[in-house]
Design a protein around this motif. Structure first.
Motif, PDB file in Angstrom:
ATOM      1  N   SER A 146      19.024  51.406  47.042  1.00  0.00           N
ATOM      2  CA  SER A 146      18.548  50.211  46.357  1.00  0.00           C
ATOM      3  C   SER A 146      19.715  49.244  46.196  1.00  0.00           C
ATOM      4  O   SER A 146      20.866  49.590  46.414  1.00  0.00           O
ATOM      5  CB  SER A 146      17.956  50.579  45.001  1.00  0.00           C
ATOM      6  OG  SER A 146      18.960  51.126  44.184  1.00  0.00           O
ATOM      7  N   TYR A 147      19.374  48.036  45.806  1.00  0.00           N
ATOM      8  CA  TYR A 147      20.406  47.042  45.601  1.00  0.00           C
ATOM      9  C   TYR A 147      21.183  47.348  44.332  1.00  0.00           C
ATOM     10  O   TYR A 147      20.641  47.836  43.361  1.00  0.00           O
ATOM     11  CB  TYR A 147      19.786  45.652  45.477  1.00  0.00           C
ATOM     12  CG  TYR A 147      19.120  45.189  46.743  1.00  0.00           C
ATOM     13  CD1 TYR A 147      19.876  44.702  47.794  1.00  0.00           C
ATOM     14  CD2 TYR A 147      17.742  45.255  46.888  1.00  0.00           C
ATOM     15  CE1 TYR A 147      19.279  44.285  48.953  1.00  0.00           C
ATOM     16  CE2 TYR A 147      17.129  44.834  48.050  1.00  0.00           C
ATOM     17  CZ  TYR A 147      17.901  44.344  49.077  1.00  0.00           C
ATOM     18  OH  TYR A 147      17.310  43.931  50.219  1.00  0.00           O
ATOM     19  N   LYS A 148      22.456  47.033  44.371  1.00  0.00           N
ATOM     20  CA  LYS A 148      23.290  47.197  43.185  1.00  0.00           C
ATOM     21  C   LYS A 148      23.066  45.970  42.299  1.00  0.00           C
ATOM     22  O   LYS A 148      23.114  44.844  42.772  1.00  0.00           O
ATOM     23  CB  LYS A 148      24.763  47.296  43.604  1.00  0.00           C
ATOM     24  CG  LYS A 148      25.707  47.478  42.463  1.00  0.00           C
ATOM     25  CD  LYS A 148      27.146  47.496  42.956  1.00  0.00           C
ATOM     26  CE  LYS A 148      28.070  47.433  41.761  1.00  0.00           C
ATOM     27  NZ  LYS A 148      29.347  46.844  42.094  1.00  0.00           N
ATOM     28  N   GLU A 149      22.799  46.190  41.027  1.00  0.00           N
ATOM     29  CA  GLU A 149      22.541  45.057  40.150  1.00  0.00           C
ATOM     30  C   GLU A 149      23.840  44.336  39.806  1.00  0.00           C
ATOM     31  O   GLU A 149      24.931  44.911  39.875  1.00  0.00           O
ATOM     32  CB  GLU A 149      21.798  45.490  38.892  1.00  0.00           C
ATOM     33  CG  GLU A 149      22.474  46.562  38.092  1.00  0.00           C
ATOM     34  CD  GLU A 149      21.626  47.025  36.919  1.00  0.00           C
ATOM     35  OE1 GLU A 149      22.087  46.831  35.783  1.00  0.00           O
ATOM     36  OE2 GLU A 149      20.535  47.562  37.144  1.00  0.00           O
ATOM     37  N   PHE A 150      23.705  43.063  39.470  1.00  0.00           N
ATOM     38  CA  PHE A 150      24.865  42.265  39.107  1.00  0.00           C
ATOM     39  C   PHE A 150      25.404  42.711  37.753  1.00  0.00           C
ATOM     40  O   PHE A 150      24.643  43.012  36.839  1.00  0.00           O
ATOM     41  CB  PHE A 150      24.498  40.779  39.006  1.00  0.00           C
ATOM     42  CG  PHE A 150      24.234  40.129  40.335  1.00  0.00           C
ATOM     43  CD1 PHE A 150      25.238  39.980  41.263  1.00  0.00           C
ATOM     44  CD2 PHE A 150      22.974  39.653  40.638  1.00  0.00           C
ATOM     45  CE1 PHE A 150      25.004  39.380  42.484  1.00  0.00           C
ATOM     46  CE2 PHE A 150      22.720  39.044  41.850  1.00  0.00           C
ATOM     47  CZ  PHE A 150      23.744  38.908  42.776  1.00  0.00           C
ATOM     48  N   SER A 151      26.718  42.726  37.628  1.00  0.00           N
ATOM     49  CA  SER A 151      27.342  43.012  36.339  1.00  0.00           C
ATOM     50  C   SER A 151      27.377  41.715  35.525  1.00  0.00           C
ATOM     51  O   SER A 151      27.125  40.621  36.054  1.00  0.00           O
ATOM     52  CB  SER A 151      28.767  43.528  36.543  1.00  0.00           C
ATOM     53  OG  SER A 151      29.590  42.479  37.037  1.00  0.00           O
ATOM     54  N   ASP A 152      27.697  41.815  34.248  1.00  0.00           N
ATOM     55  CA  ASP A 152      27.820  40.618  33.408  1.00  0.00           C
ATOM     56  C   ASP A 152      28.885  39.680  33.970  1.00  0.00           C
ATOM     57  O   ASP A 152      28.701  38.463  33.969  1.00  0.00           O
ATOM     58  CB  ASP A 152      28.170  41.004  31.971  1.00  0.00           C
ATOM     59  CG  ASP A 152      26.993  41.616  31.227  1.00  0.00           C
ATOM     60  OD1 ASP A 152      25.845  41.471  31.705  1.00  0.00           O
ATOM     61  OD2 ASP A 152      27.218  42.249  30.186  1.00  0.00           O
ATOM     62  N   ASP A 153      29.984  40.246  34.463  1.00  0.00           N
ATOM     63  CA  ASP A 153      31.050  39.417  35.037  1.00  0.00           C
ATOM     64  C   ASP A 153      30.566  38.705  36.299  1.00  0.00           C
ATOM     65  O   ASP A 153      30.912  37.546  36.533  1.00  0.00           O
ATOM     66  CB  ASP A 153      32.281  40.268  35.356  1.00  0.00           C
ATOM     67  CG  ASP A 153      33.024  40.720  34.105  1.00  0.00           C
ATOM     68  OD1 ASP A 153      32.859  40.062  33.047  1.00  0.00           O
ATOM     69  OD2 ASP A 153      33.766  41.714  34.182  1.00  0.00           O
ATOM     70  N   ASP A 154      29.757  39.396  37.127  1.00  0.00           N
ATOM     71  CA  ASP A 154      29.196  38.765  38.326  1.00  0.00           C
ATOM     72  C   ASP A 154      28.345  37.558  37.936  1.00  0.00           C
ATOM     73  O   ASP A 154      28.468  36.479  38.515  1.00  0.00           O
ATOM     74  CB  ASP A 154      28.317  39.748  39.109  1.00  0.00           C
ATOM     75  CG  ASP A 154      29.086  40.897  39.731  1.00  0.00           C
ATOM     76  OD1 ASP A 154      30.298  40.730  39.996  1.00  0.00           O
ATOM     77  OD2 ASP A 154      28.466  41.960  39.942  1.00  0.00           O
ATOM     78  N   LEU A 155      27.463  37.751  36.943  1.00  0.00           N
ATOM     79  CA  LEU A 155      26.573  36.673  36.516  1.00  0.00           C
ATOM     80  C   LEU A 155      27.346  35.506  35.911  1.00  0.00           C
ATOM     81  O   LEU A 155      27.030  34.348  36.164  1.00  0.00           O
ATOM     82  CB  LEU A 155      25.539  37.202  35.523  1.00  0.00           C
ATOM     83  CG  LEU A 155      24.511  38.162  36.116  1.00  0.00           C
ATOM     84  CD1 LEU A 155      23.651  38.771  35.017  1.00  0.00           C
ATOM     85  CD2 LEU A 155      23.654  37.483  37.155  1.00  0.00           C
ATOM     86  N   LYS A 156      28.388  35.812  35.134  1.00  0.00           N
ATOM     87  CA  LYS A 156      29.214  34.742  34.568  1.00  0.00           C
ATOM     88  C   LYS A 156      29.888  33.947  35.678  1.00  0.00           C
ATOM     89  O   LYS A 156      29.980  32.724  35.620  1.00  0.00           O
ATOM     90  CB  LYS A 156      30.270  35.328  33.622  1.00  0.00           C
ATOM     91  CG  LYS A 156      29.706  35.771  32.295  1.00  0.00           C
ATOM     92  CD  LYS A 156      30.774  36.432  31.438  1.00  0.00           C
ATOM     93  CE  LYS A 156      30.141  37.024  30.187  1.00  0.00           C
ATOM     94  NZ  LYS A 156      31.091  37.830  29.424  1.00  0.00           N
ATOM     95  N   SER A 157      30.339  34.640  36.688  1.00  0.00           N
ATOM     96  CA  SER A 157      31.000  33.988  37.815  1.00  0.00           C
ATOM     97  C   SER A 157      30.017  33.108  38.609  1.00  0.00           C
ATOM     98  O   SER A 157      30.331  31.981  38.973  1.00  0.00           O
ATOM     99  CB  SER A 157      31.604  35.059  38.725  1.00  0.00           C
ATOM    100  OG  SER A 157      32.310  34.488  39.761  1.00  0.00           O
TER     101      SER A 157
END
Length: 145
Positions: A60-71
């Motif tokens: 499955s796809y790896k979900e975005f981390s909080d840092d990914d979303l902030k970026s």
């Protein structure tokens, strides 16, 4: 089986994979019966019986981390990059609602309305019958401009 896993990773359908495995099973059976291959048939029990087994076997796809979303959604860079309103709003609506971008992009104005004091959008056409639903708009979306 590496070959089967490669087919799965490429998104090959269940019936196509089972058909290919059947051909290979028959080829090896012929070779064994005619003394051309001297081991067990490596394709004897290789098949996929259901779509749910495919889901279990494909990563499955790896979900975005909080840092990914902030970026990704960092305000200055995001606004500069997403100058068109549909480019700007679709990812944000997807983030806040979890709806598919295709569903959001196909919305018509009359599908967005207030119901019992809550703003919703009504997904009428979807990938499957279970996906037809009303999705509440997050307060951050309603207050955004």
């Amino acid at each position: 089986m590496t070959y089967k896993n490669r087919l799965l990773a490429n998104g090959t359908g269940v019936s196509v994979i089972n058909s290919k495995m059947s051909y290979l099973r028959m080829l090896f059976l012929y070779a064994i019966n005619n003394n051309l291959y001297f081991a067990e048939n490596p394709f004897e029990k290789v098949k996929i019986s259901t779509k749910s087994k495919i889901k279990q076997m494909t990563p499955s796809y790896k979900e975005f981390s909080d840092d990914d979303l902030k970026s990704i959604f960092e305000e200055v860079g995001y606004k500069d990059f997403m100058k068109k309103s549909d480019y700007y709003w679709l990812p944000i609506m997807g983030l806040y609602t979890g709806a598919r971008l295709e569903e959001l992009a196909s919305l018509r104005l009359e599908q967005v309305y207030e119901e019992d004091g809550i703003w919703v959008f009504d997904i009428e056409r979807a990938k499957n019958a279970n996906s037809i639903r009303k999705v509440p708009l997050h307060k951050n979306l309603v207050q955004s401009k």
